[in-house]
Design a protein around this motif. Structure first.
Motif, PDB file in Angstrom:
ATOM      1  N   TRP A 139       0.624  -1.369  -0.117  1.00  0.00           N
ATOM      2  CA  TRP A 139      -0.073  -0.257  -0.371  1.00  0.00           C
ATOM      3  C   TRP A 139       0.908   1.422  -0.120  1.00  0.00           C
ATOM      4  CZ3 TRP A 139      -0.384   3.327   4.460  1.00  0.00           C
ATOM      5  CH2 TRP A 139      -1.263   4.138   3.647  1.00  0.00           C
ATOM      6  N   ILE A 140       1.999   1.384   1.247  1.00  0.00           N
ATOM      7  CA  ILE A 140       2.556   2.948   0.962  1.00  0.00           C
ATOM      8  C   ILE A 140       3.190   2.854  -0.180  1.00  0.00           C
ATOM      9  CG2 ILE A 140       4.838   1.181   2.014  1.00  0.00           C
ATOM     10  CD1 ILE A 140       3.072   4.664   2.781  1.00  0.00           C
ATOM     11  N   ALA A 141       3.826   1.798  -0.925  1.00  0.00           N
ATOM     12  CA  ALA A 141       4.568   1.255  -2.365  1.00  0.00           C
ATOM     13  C   ALA A 141       3.835   2.355  -3.061  1.00  0.00           C
ATOM     14  CB  ALA A 141       5.054   0.164  -2.696  1.00  0.00           C
ATOM     15  N   ALA A 142       2.673   1.346  -3.370  1.00  0.00           N
ATOM     16  CA  ALA A 142       1.317   2.342  -4.675  1.00  0.00           C
ATOM     17  C   ALA A 142       1.330   3.670  -3.864  1.00  0.00           C
ATOM     18  CB  ALA A 142       0.065   1.143  -3.714  1.00  0.00           C
ATOM     19  N   HIS A 143       0.644   3.992  -2.613  1.00  0.00           N
ATOM     20  CA  HIS A 143       0.752   5.566  -2.629  1.00  0.00           C
ATOM     21  C   HIS A 143       1.587   6.174  -3.142  1.00  0.00           C
ATOM     22  CE1 HIS A 143      -1.373   8.585   0.330  1.00  0.00           C
ATOM     23  NE2 HIS A 143      -0.539   7.992   0.525  1.00  0.00           N
ATOM     24  N   LEU A 144       2.489   6.099  -2.623  1.00  0.00           N
ATOM     25  CA  LEU A 144       3.919   6.930  -2.457  1.00  0.00           C
ATOM     26  C   LEU A 144       4.322   7.393  -4.253  1.00  0.00           C
ATOM     27  CD1 LEU A 144       6.261   6.288   0.678  1.00  0.00           C
ATOM     28  CD2 LEU A 144       4.279   8.520  -0.691  1.00  0.00           C
ATOM     29  N   GLY A 145       4.431   6.059  -4.933  1.00  0.00           N
ATOM     30  CA  GLY A 145       4.883   5.540  -6.338  1.00  0.00           C
ATOM     31  C   GLY A 145       3.777   6.517  -7.078  1.00  0.00           C
ATOM     32  N   VAL A 146       2.254   5.977  -6.670  1.00  0.00           N
ATOM     33  CA  VAL A 146       1.634   7.128  -7.784  1.00  0.00           C
ATOM     34  C   VAL A 146       1.891   8.773  -7.557  1.00  0.00           C
ATOM     35  CG1 VAL A 146      -0.135   7.171  -6.775  1.00  0.00           C
ATOM     36  CG2 VAL A 146      -0.715   6.821  -8.847  1.00  0.00           C
ATOM     37  N   GLN A 147       2.018   9.452  -6.055  1.00  0.00           N
ATOM     38  CA  GLN A 147       2.339  10.648  -5.732  1.00  0.00           C
ATOM     39  C   GLN A 147       3.455  11.032  -6.751  1.00  0.00           C
ATOM     40  OE1 GLN A 147       2.048  10.774  -1.826  1.00  0.00           O
ATOM     41  NE2 GLN A 147      -0.276  11.308  -2.134  1.00  0.00           N
ATOM     42  N   LYS A 148       4.392  10.219  -7.175  1.00  0.00           N
ATOM     43  CA  LYS A 148       6.206  10.853  -7.555  1.00  0.00           C
ATOM     44  C   LYS A 148       5.885  10.909  -8.794  1.00  0.00           C
ATOM     45  CE  LYS A 148       8.199   8.788  -3.814  1.00  0.00           C
ATOM     46  NZ  LYS A 148       9.481   7.520  -3.650  1.00  0.00           N
ATOM     47  N   VAL A 149       5.288  10.397  -9.288  1.00  0.00           N
ATOM     48  CA  VAL A 149       5.169  10.261 -11.335  1.00  0.00           C
ATOM     49  C   VAL A 149       5.137  11.375 -11.639  1.00  0.00           C
ATOM     50  CG1 VAL A 149       2.674  10.270 -13.294  1.00  0.00           C
ATOM     51  CG2 VAL A 149       3.076   7.862 -11.225  1.00  0.00           C
ATOM     52  N   ASP A 150       6.451  11.872 -12.794  1.00  0.00           N
ATOM     53  CA  ASP A 150       6.002  13.031 -13.561  1.00  0.00           C
ATOM     54  C   ASP A 150       5.807  13.679 -13.957  1.00  0.00           C
ATOM     55  OD1 ASP A 150       7.936  14.943 -14.429  1.00  0.00           O
ATOM     56  OD2 ASP A 150       8.705  13.534 -16.094  1.00  0.00           O
ATOM     57  N   GLU A 151       5.087  14.830 -13.389  1.00  0.00           N
ATOM     58  CA  GLU A 151       4.276  16.161 -13.415  1.00  0.00           C
ATOM     59  C   GLU A 151       3.809  16.118 -15.273  1.00  0.00           C
ATOM     60  OE1 GLU A 151       1.786  16.769 -11.989  1.00  0.00           O
ATOM     61  OE2 GLU A 151       0.974  18.079 -12.898  1.00  0.00           O
ATOM     62  N   THR A 152       5.156  16.035 -15.860  1.00  0.00           N
ATOM     63  CA  THR A 152       5.690  16.367 -16.675  1.00  0.00           C
ATOM     64  C   THR A 152       4.343  14.806 -17.880  1.00  0.00           C
ATOM     65  OG1 THR A 152       7.490  16.867 -16.317  1.00  0.00           O
ATOM     66  CG2 THR A 152       6.987  16.963 -18.727  1.00  0.00           C
ATOM     67  N   LEU A 153       5.241  14.023 -17.481  1.00  0.00           N
ATOM     68  CA  LEU A 153       4.521  13.272 -18.074  1.00  0.00           C
ATOM     69  C   LEU A 153       2.814  13.156 -18.507  1.00  0.00           C
ATOM     70  CD1 LEU A 153       5.668  10.352 -19.090  1.00  0.00           C
ATOM     71  CD2 LEU A 153       5.565   8.804 -17.034  1.00  0.00           C
ATOM     72  N   ILE A 154       2.698  13.887 -17.397  1.00  0.00           N
ATOM     73  CA  ILE A 154       1.055  13.416 -16.994  1.00  0.00           C
ATOM     74  C   ILE A 154       0.651  14.972 -17.779  1.00  0.00           C
ATOM     75  CG2 ILE A 154      -1.265  13.349 -15.638  1.00  0.00           C
ATOM     76  CD1 ILE A 154       0.246  13.227 -13.394  1.00  0.00           C
ATOM     77  N   ARG A 155       0.963  16.167 -17.922  1.00  0.00           N
ATOM     78  CA  ARG A 155       1.020  17.322 -19.028  1.00  0.00           C
ATOM     79  C   ARG A 155       0.641  16.891 -20.223  1.00  0.00           C
ATOM     80  NH1 ARG A 155       2.663  22.959 -16.182  1.00  0.00           N
ATOM     81  NH2 ARG A 155       0.540  22.731 -14.754  1.00  0.00           N
ATOM     82  N   ALA A 156       2.273  15.706 -20.543  1.00  0.00           N
ATOM     83  CA  ALA A 156       1.888  15.522 -22.260  1.00  0.00           C
ATOM     84  C   ALA A 156       1.736  14.447 -22.527  1.00  0.00           C
ATOM     85  CB  ALA A 156       3.335  14.407 -22.253  1.00  0.00           C
ATOM     86  N   ALA A 157       0.203  13.622 -21.292  1.00  0.00           N
ATOM     87  CA  ALA A 157      -0.467  12.571 -21.661  1.00  0.00           C
ATOM     88  C   ALA A 157      -1.990  13.619 -22.327  1.00  0.00           C
ATOM     89  CB  ALA A 157      -0.712  11.551 -20.514  1.00  0.00           C
ATOM     90  N   GLN A 158      -1.805  14.802 -21.445  1.00  0.00           N
ATOM     91  CA  GLN A 158      -3.329  15.238 -21.638  1.00  0.00           C
ATOM     92  C   GLN A 158      -2.587  16.089 -22.781  1.00  0.00           C
ATOM     93  OE1 GLN A 158      -2.534  17.928 -17.127  1.00  0.00           O
ATOM     94  NE2 GLN A 158      -4.252  16.910 -17.347  1.00  0.00           N
ATOM     95  N   CYS A 159      -1.602  16.541 -22.944  1.00  0.00           N
ATOM     96  CA  CYS A 159      -1.643  18.218 -24.426  1.00  0.00           C
ATOM     97  C   CYS A 159      -2.102  16.383 -25.393  1.00  0.00           C
ATOM     98  CB  CYS A 159      -0.330  17.667 -24.859  1.00  0.00           C
ATOM     99  SG  CYS A 159      -0.246  19.727 -23.965  1.00  0.00           S
ATOM    100  N   LEU A 160      -1.846  14.959 -25.154  1.00  0.00           N
ATOM    101  CA  LEU A 160      -2.049  14.243 -26.515  1.00  0.00           C
ATOM    102  C   LEU A 160      -3.326  13.788 -25.987  1.00  0.00           C
ATOM    103  CD1 LEU A 160       1.003  12.094 -26.201  1.00  0.00           C
ATOM    104  CD2 LEU A 160       0.433  13.480 -27.761  1.00  0.00           C
ATOM    105  N   GLY A 161      -4.970  14.289 -25.617  1.00  0.00           N
ATOM    106  CA  GLY A 161      -5.783  14.574 -25.377  1.00  0.00           C
ATOM    107  C   GLY A 161      -6.354  13.443 -25.087  1.00  0.00           C
ATOM    108  N   THR A 162      -5.244  12.907 -23.865  1.00  0.00           N
ATOM    109  CA  THR A 162      -5.836  11.926 -23.067  1.00  0.00           C
ATOM    110  C   THR A 162      -6.469  12.395 -21.565  1.00  0.00           C
ATOM    111  OG1 THR A 162      -3.703  10.866 -22.556  1.00  0.00           O
ATOM    112  CG2 THR A 162      -5.040   9.859 -21.352  1.00  0.00           C
TER     113      THR A 162
END
Ligand SMILES: Nc1ncnc2c1ncn2[C@@H]1O[C@H](COP(=O)(O)OP(=O)(O)O)[C@@H](O)[C@H]1O
Ligand SMILES: [Mg+2]
Lengths: 252, 290
Positions: A139-162
């Protein structure tokens, strides 16, 4: 001074365990210590052989492994799912994180008495203990892991219409897999710790149970043999899991 | 060249976004934080960008260049004013505005081909169509042979070309680029600039390109927007009408050098100002502690 491996390196690596066994055998045979309490490896091997030929070794091994597998798989699944939810959604985090942070530091072994009250000596109790140990680590690994996802990667995905509703599956989950696998690997070892506690607490089969019984009958050879088996099984599980995660999350 | 022309005409009909990509920024201000700790990053910026223009934005670091791009992309919301893309106010990020970041930001778990196919898939195309589009764009950036590679096996420059192909595969109205070549070595950067120019001449898509490199801005842009230090404002809008296609020889051209000098003195003045501001505020802070 770890440079490239030479023949000498490989030889010493190969000899590590044999040398240890020879010294052990010598000390034991020299009767420097009480040989009944400290039998030589040759006698341990004989005890292991006897344990194997009457068939109970494989039953014990299977019982222990099944407890680890059931507890690990259920704890890992729950840990990943809930960790991603608490790591990403404020509602879940607010409701669950304080509770989990309170329960997480309690050593799973401390739950043995209450588990016996709740589940008696049934398999359910063993599964529960292993589940409990695995769950919080994952739980703690997944909890912290998903918070540490690179913000730029999320933004890149948003700009691709995800769309937001696909973000979890498309980006957050795969991007946090490397962290999750570190947690899962730690949980493999933890599941063996909790297994031992669970079996010592009362059961009728299993490697740790047999270690306990042999100790009570002063069959020191089998007691040490049980330790050897536990050592081999958990080392193989750890190495195997390490190799598996390298293949599954090769980019991590 | 022939491969480029051929692929471009193959996908030509789908690029029917010519006359799209008009961007209007009206009195845009952006404020970070709230109350006493609020910080005005951008103040009253207005800009009109016409479909197909190549715009470069330069300015001292921290002046709000990325913030302007983020407002167009929909990551940051205006305190006042608005951003219109083809007449529609920007609400949230979307596939119609492609972005390339300083770091390639490819999905490391996907092959190069799947990375480029991601956008078309999200736009609802069939898997087959998405892969076909992805192959076309990989061909255009010259990486057709690397479609099955994983990003981490490619050099920084190649990864950035994949990122550009990935952004273009959505046929966006505008391509937003935030110092995309800033992390590359000089040699690679130069090659990337020439590649980008060829691509843009092929597609004539609106590009807004942030850089801190004056040479780069003048080599690429139709216009160079110079921003002032905090709060960010537009202080110059320089038309750069060197004939195209452009190449490295332009860097030695007298007209180029004159413009470069102009940009340089503007930036220098702004950088000094920004430096003084930072010094003052840190002296003030230090004073408070005494
Ligand atoms: N999310 C944020 N929260 C607070 N301040 C920010 C944030 N993003 C940027 N800033 C501030 O806004 C200013 C402009 O930032 P940015 O647009 O990144 O500058 P540039 O890209 O020109 O270097 C900087 O002073 C920066 O510290
Ligand atoms: Mg920036």
């Amino acid at each position: 001074m770890l440079e490239k491996s030479t023949i000498f390196d490989r030889l010493t690596l190969f000899l590590s365990i044999p040398i240890f066994l020879v010294i052990w055998e010598a000390i034991s045979r020299a009767e420097i210590v009480n040989p009944v309490l400290f039998p030589p490896p040759s006698l341990v091997a004989v005890a292991l052989y006897k344990w194997a030929v009457d068939g109970s070794l494989f039953l014990d091994l299977w019982m222990s492994l099944s407890r680890v597998i059931v507890g690990f798989v259920s704890g890992a699944l729950a840990g990943v799912v809930i960790g991603i939810l608490t790591g990403r959604y404020r509602l879940f985090s607010n409701l669950l994180t304080p509770l989990f942070q309170l329960l997480r530091p309690i050593p799973p072994i401390a739950f043995v008495p209450i588990v016996i009250l709740w589940f008696g000596l049934s398999e359910l109790g063993k599964w529960f203990l292993v589940f409990w140990g695995v769950f919080f680590t994952v739980w703690i690994a997944a909890h912290l892991g998903v918070q540490k996802v690179d913000e730029t990667l999320i933004r890149a995905a948003q700009c691709l219409g995800t769309p937001d509703k696909k973000m979890l599956r498309e980006v957050l989950f795969p991007a946090s897999l490397p962290y999750i696998f570190v947690g899962l690997r730690t949980a493999v070892s933890i599941s063996f710790y909790t297994l031992v506690a669970a079996e010592l607490a009362g059961t009728f089969s299993g490697i740790a149970y047999r270690i306990d019984i042999a100790q009570q009958n002063l069959q020191v050879g089998q007691t040490i043999g049980g330790l050897v088996i536990l050592g081999i099984v958990s080392a193989v599980a750890d190495r195997g899991f390490g190799a598996l995660s390298k293949r599954l999350v090769w980019w991590g | 060249m022939s491969a480029i022309n051929q692929t471009a005409t193959d996908i030509g009909p789908q690029t029917a976004r010519s006359h799209q990509g008009n961007i209007t920024i009206q009195d845009l201000s952006i404020v970070f934080g709230s109350g006493r700790s609020s910080f005005v990053a951008i103040e009253n910026i207005s800009l009109d960008i016409t479909s197909g223009e190549f715009i470069c934005i330069i300015g001292p670091s921290g002046c709000g260049k990325s913030t302007v791009l983020n407002a167009i992309a929909g990551f940051t919301h205006p305190a006042t004013g608005q951003v219109l893309v083809d007449g529609q106010p920007v609400q949230k990020p979307g596939g119609d505005r492609g972005m390339v970041f300083q770091q390639p930001s490819l999905f490391p778990w996907k092959t190069v081909l799947s990375n480029v196919a991601h956008g078309p898939l999200m736009a609802g195309r069939s898997k087959q169509a998405a892969l076909a589009i992805a192959r076309d764009f990989l061909q255009i950036v010259g990486l057709a042979n690397f479609e099955n590679n994983y990003p981490m096996t490619l050099s920084g420059g190649m990864q950035q070309r994949v990122a550009i192909a990935r952004a273009l595969a959505n046929y966006p109205r505008v391509l937003l680029m935030d110092e995309p070549f800033g992390a590359l070595d000089a040699q690679t950067r130069f090659m990337m600039q020439e590649n980008l120019l060829r691509l843009w001449e092929e597609f004539r898509i609106t590009v807004i390109f942030v850089t801190h490199d004056i040479d780069e801005a003048l080599l690429l842009g139709d216009r160079v927007i110079v921003m002032s230090a905090g709060p960010g404002q537009v202080i110059e809008d320089i038309r750069v009408d060197f004939e195209r296609p452009r190449d490295a020889d332009l860097l030695m051209d007298t007209r180029f050098l004159i413009l470069k000098k102009k940009c340089f003195s503007l930036i220098k003045k702004e950088s000094l100002l920004a430096f003084e501001q930072q010094k003052k505020s840190s002296i003030q802070k230090a004073g408070k502690h005494n």
